[in-house]
Design a protein around this motif. Sequence first.
Motif, PDB file in Angstrom:
ATOM      1  N   ASP A 245     -10.611   4.002  -1.053  1.00 28.88           N
ATOM      2  CA  ASP A 245      -9.223   3.586  -1.287  1.00 28.88           C
ATOM      3  C   ASP A 245      -9.124   2.154  -1.814  1.00 28.88           C
ATOM      4  O   ASP A 245      -8.325   1.343  -1.341  1.00 28.88           O
ATOM      5  N   GLU A 246      -9.937   1.837  -2.822  1.00 24.63           N
ATOM      6  CA  GLU A 246      -9.954   0.488  -3.384  1.00 24.63           C
ATOM      7  C   GLU A 246      -8.681   0.209  -4.184  1.00 24.63           C
ATOM      8  O   GLU A 246      -7.959   1.112  -4.581  1.00 24.63           O
ATOM      9  N   GLN A 247      -8.447  -1.068  -4.455  1.00 19.70           N
ATOM     10  CA  GLN A 247      -7.247  -1.482  -5.179  1.00 19.70           C
ATOM     11  C   GLN A 247      -7.321  -1.026  -6.631  1.00 19.70           C
ATOM     12  O   GLN A 247      -8.376  -0.979  -7.242  1.00 19.70           O
ATOM     13  N   ARG A 248      -6.149  -0.691  -7.168  1.00 21.31           N
ATOM     14  CA  ARG A 248      -6.025  -0.333  -8.587  1.00 21.31           C
ATOM     15  C   ARG A 248      -4.842  -1.107  -9.164  1.00 21.31           C
ATOM     16  O   ARG A 248      -3.735  -1.040  -8.624  1.00 21.31           O
ATOM     17  N   ASP A 249      -5.066  -1.846 -10.230  1.00 19.12           N
ATOM     18  CA  ASP A 249      -3.987  -2.613 -10.864  1.00 19.12           C
ATOM     19  C   ASP A 249      -3.250  -1.717 -11.854  1.00 19.12           C
ATOM     20  O   ASP A 249      -3.601  -1.641 -13.036  1.00 19.12           O
ATOM     21  N   ILE A 250      -2.211  -1.064 -11.371  1.00 17.76           N
ATOM     22  CA  ILE A 250      -1.438  -0.169 -12.233  1.00 17.76           C
ATOM     23  C   ILE A 250       0.048  -0.500 -12.182  1.00 17.76           C
ATOM     24  O   ILE A 250       0.876   0.180 -12.782  1.00 17.76           O
ATOM     25  N   TRP A 251       0.368  -1.588 -11.481  1.00 14.31           N
ATOM     26  CA  TRP A 251       1.779  -1.963 -11.342  1.00 14.31           C
ATOM     27  C   TRP A 251       2.487  -2.284 -12.657  1.00 14.31           C
ATOM     28  O   TRP A 251       3.722  -2.124 -12.735  1.00 14.31           O
ATOM     29  N   TYR A 791      10.373  -7.154 -11.530  1.00 10.67           N
ATOM     30  CA  TYR A 791       8.999  -6.962 -12.009  1.00 10.67           C
ATOM     31  C   TYR A 791       7.972  -7.743 -11.168  1.00 10.67           C
ATOM     32  O   TYR A 791       8.320  -8.466 -10.254  1.00 10.67           O
ATOM     33  N   GLY A 792       6.705  -7.566 -11.536  1.00  9.30           N
ATOM     34  CA  GLY A 792       5.638  -8.342 -10.926  1.00  9.30           C
ATOM     35  C   GLY A 792       4.711  -7.527 -10.048  1.00  9.30           C
ATOM     36  O   GLY A 792       4.953  -6.347  -9.757  1.00  9.30           O
ATOM     37  N   PRO A 793       3.614  -8.158  -9.624  1.00  8.04           N
ATOM     38  CA  PRO A 793       2.626  -7.463  -8.791  1.00  8.04           C
ATOM     39  C   PRO A 793       3.217  -7.073  -7.446  1.00  8.04           C
ATOM     40  O   PRO A 793       4.253  -7.599  -7.030  1.00  8.04           O
ATOM     41  N   PRO A 794       2.564  -6.162  -6.742  1.00  6.47           N
ATOM     42  CA  PRO A 794       3.083  -5.717  -5.443  1.00  6.47           C
ATOM     43  C   PRO A 794       3.115  -6.849  -4.429  1.00  6.47           C
ATOM     44  O   PRO A 794       2.355  -7.810  -4.528  1.00  6.47           O
ATOM     45  N   VAL A 795       3.998  -6.716  -3.458  1.00  9.74           N
ATOM     46  CA  VAL A 795       4.174  -7.739  -2.425  1.00  9.74           C
ATOM     47  C   VAL A 795       3.860  -7.137  -1.063  1.00  9.74           C
ATOM     48  O   VAL A 795       3.725  -5.920  -0.908  1.00  9.74           O
ATOM     49  N   TYR A 796       3.772  -8.023  -0.072  1.00  8.89           N
ATOM     50  CA  TYR A 796       3.319  -7.631   1.259  1.00  8.89           C
ATOM     51  C   TYR A 796       4.342  -8.075   2.300  1.00  8.89           C
ATOM     52  O   TYR A 796       4.172  -9.098   2.947  1.00  8.89           O
ATOM     53  N   PRO A 797       5.429  -7.325   2.467  1.00  5.48           N
ATOM     54  CA  PRO A 797       6.413  -7.666   3.498  1.00  5.48           C
ATOM     55  C   PRO A 797       5.799  -7.474   4.877  1.00  5.48           C
ATOM     56  O   PRO A 797       4.730  -6.887   5.020  1.00  5.48           O
TER      57      PRO A 797
END
Length: 991
Positions: A245-251, A791-797
């Motif tokens: 379950d590695e990170q994927r930059d698809i945002w 827009y922008g990369p994912p965030v971590y609430p």
Amino acid sequence: MQQRPVWILATLFSVFCLGSLRADDIRFNEQVRPILSRHCIACHGPDEDDRQAGLRLDTFAGATEDFGGYAAVAPGDPDASEIIVRIVTDDEDMRMPPADHAEPLPAEDVEILRKWIEQGADYQIHWSFNPPQRPEVPAEIGSEPQDAVDYFIDQRLKSSDLERNGPGSPRALVRRVSLDLTGLPPIAHDDTVQKAIQQYLGDATEAHFANLVDRLLETPAYAEHWSSMWLDLARYADTVGYAGDEQRDIWPWRDWLIASMLENKSYKDMSIEMIAGDLLPNATDDQRLATAFHRNTLSNNEGGTNDEEFRTIAIKDRLSTTLNTWMGLTVRCAECHSHKYDPISHVEYYQLLDYFNQSQDADRRDDSPKLSVPPRRDRELANTLKTTLPKLREKVASQPVVWTQRRPIEMKSENGTSFKQLDDNSILATDTNPHRETYEMTLELPPGESVNSIRLEVIPHLKNDGKLGRSGEGAFILSQIRLVRHDEDGDTRLQFSDAEADYHQPNNHPRTAIKETVESGAHQQGWAVRHPVTEFTAHHEAVFELSEPLQAEQPLRFTVYLRHDAPWIKLNLGCFRISTTQVENAAERYRDGDLDADRIELRQWEKLASERVRVPVMEEKPKQKYRETFVMLGGNYLSHGEQVSAKLPKAFLPESADFRNDRLGMANWIFDDANPLTARVAVNRYWARIVGVGLVETEEDFGTQGMPPTHPDLLDYLAVEFQESGWDVRHLIKSIVMSQSYQQSQTASAAALEKDPRNRLLSRGPRVRLQAEVVRDQALAAAGLLSNKLYGPPVYPPSPIKRVVNAFTGGMTWQESKGDDRYRRALYTYLKRSSPHPLFETFDMSSRDVCSLRRLRTNTPLQSFMTLNDITFIEAARGLAESMLVQPSSSTRSSDTTSLSDTEIQGMIGFGLSRALFVEEPPVNQIDILAGLYRDCRERYQADVKAAAEMVSQSVNVKQLSDIERDQLIDLASMTVVSNVILNLDGFLNN
């Protein structure tokens, strides 16, 4: 009637539909087909390999076939029909369905079949396989689409002796349409929308409501809200799934989707770009980026797995997702055998699969092929870049140079790594990537110069998939840095005294890399930079300060040794650059932020301006390298049957059709004017998101096993209207919400509850539980905390889960975002497939492992647990409480008063209810109950001020508080409890 392409049968079907029917006429699609589907078709249907006794009952030709003097169906003669004989017989060995399969057919079903045969046993094509025709609407009804919506709703209600409610209150309608169109409450919108709201509330006319709808449909909030539906369909997530379950930059694809919705790109154009944008003539980067829709498939990077096996799983998923999403067809059962219910054979399934079998991707760890794209910017950031960069460049240009970049005169390695010097003075490691390695960079220092510190920059490079290290995931660990001076006296090693970096992993500070001796393979040794957000994709730098300066009276050579000797193999630097400075105490000054601060800021802004994200996209193989596609026997990718090539299923292919044999040809077939399903499936999905359930409840199945539409004429009217509008989504949505049927009061009469308990006939206004994203976003909006950043990369609430561990990859730490990013809309939240955010998972959001056609709403105690206790809701409650406490009703409070008056408390609570529920006058009894709760809490917190501080997350020494500060703290804690209850009211969590 033989089974023929649906386009040929359309005319015949219209004869059945339009011809006058007697009251006792049996209608095949409505009465007979469901009986055959339930009891017969599984064994006597399209699947030729599993068809029992050679009998086929889903076609006229099969049912009437002569079996040597008898047939299953003898039109006009039920007693001569073997199907009736077998159904009613008392002989258990002959009865159908067999006793070990099912119970005998109910008497009413037998009577329907008997009458049907008696009346000629006419077969009809399944309703959804017939192209939609616009039903006539009486001229006196009106010419607008919303008039037609009301007409068809009313016709259906009349048949059940029901009628529509009157309109809901203006405020209720404003809240309803705001949440349905944007996923946000009315208070969250800008001045343009607020003006339209006030205009409608002041004069509740149809024109003013239409204006409000238009303003809402133009907001970025609308685009964000409706993008969530597409994220479910696309199985969008920020990780690749499976065990690692590695990170994927698809945002950036998610942002493309939002931008497409914002510009109101047609449903057709947007869809074709997602299916085959790379194959369009002169495809733009945006059109190629759109195909990331189909790169959201899972990828298995676990060692020892077969890439071809998981590539095959991925392309099967793409086929299933495509036909599910755009045509509402289930096709996966045809993977192993011919579809038992719908006209898609086993061979046709693999002919369809060939459309997706020619893409370049192959379950590789690097997720290639990828497209390098600049991320979209919100307006504020774009303007800042335009103004800030020139000023910073000018400022830095006028300052003395702190760091001097050095180009090595010799580059070597211990174990075979090669190096390439790049134009920007960086060094790229190439060729072999040994398990452990030491780089040797020899540099020359001109006479009169000195070196007090070395700066090592590690730079993401495309050669390393945009990452820092040469390992698969991009990690590196610099175990040790050494510096050796070369002069006439020989080689002398110089010691480092201090080190600092812009970022380091816990227990992997760069100071651990300057030790004189380093143990091979030691844990917590060396500089490493795995960041919880950027992972190994961001530029980083470290400063290493010498104990004594290196001074050159004449040209002086020195070598920097970069040793990689971690507990894990191949964690070697990919691309790096070496600079030196004569500045003293560089590490300390870097740590304090006063060393070359303007240059660092400029680099950050320039990095932002030049940022590129490498996104997995679809890309076709050259025709000469096309893969061979075979029927997979039993669905097993290793068991090959006959070879096939791309071909569309004959039952859905118009006569004389000529489509390209690639994904673009498939996309054009899906949107061909004669395709009976695409427009119906689309309008049904939008109807379901607005009304709560589709006209066809089984959004995922428009085939013979799906549920029939409650309002077939309305479905066809909207489908044709959608096509003729140019597939205009805003036009479709406006047609629905402008109807009086949508705007009804939600009050349910006794008759409506009895005859229409689930509101499938729309006998009252729709009322549904809000979906996961809206539950959270609405709470933050009511609190005044919600960020409108686009827009922008994912965030971590905030999340109760702080650490996620995955097999083989070490997992990740949930590093909570700060500032605005903490309160961004839910669709920007980082979605890890193996561990979705608990709040969203509890409220029925998909983990997005597969295409999710609809969310099945639940109402569980766990949901209340989350909204009462989750930190996001506590923070939202605190924000709402703060706004309640500063209302005008509290302005008369004397500074020496230790508690609020009853009038002040009631005024504040009334304000909170009005803000949260968008009501003008909250019920008095509701205010009284909440006021009692406030007083109870205040009494409790007066006895336990520490608990009050904890409730509002304030770290204070309660003994040092003044009386006023103490009262303010107790007030805020008490009102936060009240606000928390407000945010959990039924009226707040439903629309």
